[in-house]
Design an enzyme around this catalytic site. Sequence first.
Site, PDB file in Angstrom:
ATOM      1  N   LYS A   1       0.850  -1.114   0.048  1.00  0.00           N
ATOM      2  CA  LYS A   1       0.040  -0.087  -0.021  1.00  0.00           C
ATOM      3  C   LYS A   1       0.941   1.207  -0.142  1.00  0.00           C
ATOM      4  CE  LYS A   1      -4.126  -2.031   1.976  1.00  0.00           C
ATOM      5  NZ  LYS A   1      -5.281  -2.047   3.063  1.00  0.00           N
TER       6      LYS A   1
ATOM      7  N   ASP B   1      -9.942   2.636   2.079  1.00  0.00           N
ATOM      8  CA  ASP B   1     -10.109   1.839   3.216  1.00  0.00           C
ATOM      9  C   ASP B   1     -11.058   2.525   4.425  1.00  0.00           C
ATOM     10  OD1 ASP B   1      -8.695  -0.558   2.518  1.00  0.00           O
ATOM     11  OD2 ASP B   1      -6.861   0.539   3.019  1.00  0.00           O
TER      12      ASP B   1
END
Length: 283
Positions: A66, A102
């Site tokens: 990420k 997220d």
Amino acid sequence: MSRRAGIIGHPVAHSLSPAFQSAAFAHCGLDAVYERWDTPPGALAARIQSLRAPDMLGANVTIPYKEAVLPLLDELGGQSARMGAVNTIVNREGRLFGFNTDGTGFVAALRHEAGFDPAGRKLLLLGAGGAARGIAFALVEANAAAVAITNRTPERARRLAREVGGATGIVTAVDPGEPPSGYDCIVNCTSVGMHGGPDPLALPCSLEAAGPGTLVVDIVYAPEQTPFLVEAARRGLPVLGGLPMLIYQGALAFELWTGVRAPIDVMFAAARNELARRAGGPT
Ligand code: ATR
């Protein structure tokens, strides 16, 4: 032309995204497939480069990439630059845009699945890892009145609070021994309670001091009823499990790739079906 999307990580064998993203493409009549792209570290740059092809919609990014994908992209959207983490890549005519859904997925799950709007509310996050980080950024953006962070390793909580809240005073670190009272919502962002995790039977904190009506959230989705949620329900507190956050982060990614409204119910059903299949239950 059939289009492609997929999940980039290492490993990705256990990801639920292929099950519910494929179901969403099919339900919406889109000629697109969603694949597992297990990518060893040495192959990451080539994998990201491959997303520029005309048939590529984009990708999801998961552990451990990420952060590593940021310098490989052309532009960063939303809060992803400040967060320093991307979980969604969108290919727009050969240019790659990074986003992070997220935290925004978490907030959408709170709003739509628990009827809880974080604006003006006080929340406690248990944990200070990558998951807590994304959630803390999104809660500040959603105008939470206070975001407290507590962690087994207190220094990590202090660092995260400084990084997310700066001098605003909205984000604070609290001592792990402090009983959690006075919050509207308590969120487990640790891996405690996770099937196959470090402490599957433990609670991330005691709920003795939680006032009536405190919403208790666990971002762990396997098992769907974690020990923390079972304990919260036993105390009569409202609860929200981890599957909604997973689904909503995926739904926001789906909408970025396709411009089509995500079929949330279809995605939930496909994810639950896959979880049941893995548990050896009915499909
Ligand atoms: P993620 O990206 O999923 O958040 P992570 O960065 O490894 O993963 O963070 C895991 C979180 O769970 C951390 O807050 C960790 O606490 P430490 O910072 O002290 O390591 C927390 N955690 C993991 N196992 C734990 C346990 N047995 N008890 C309490 N906290 C735990």
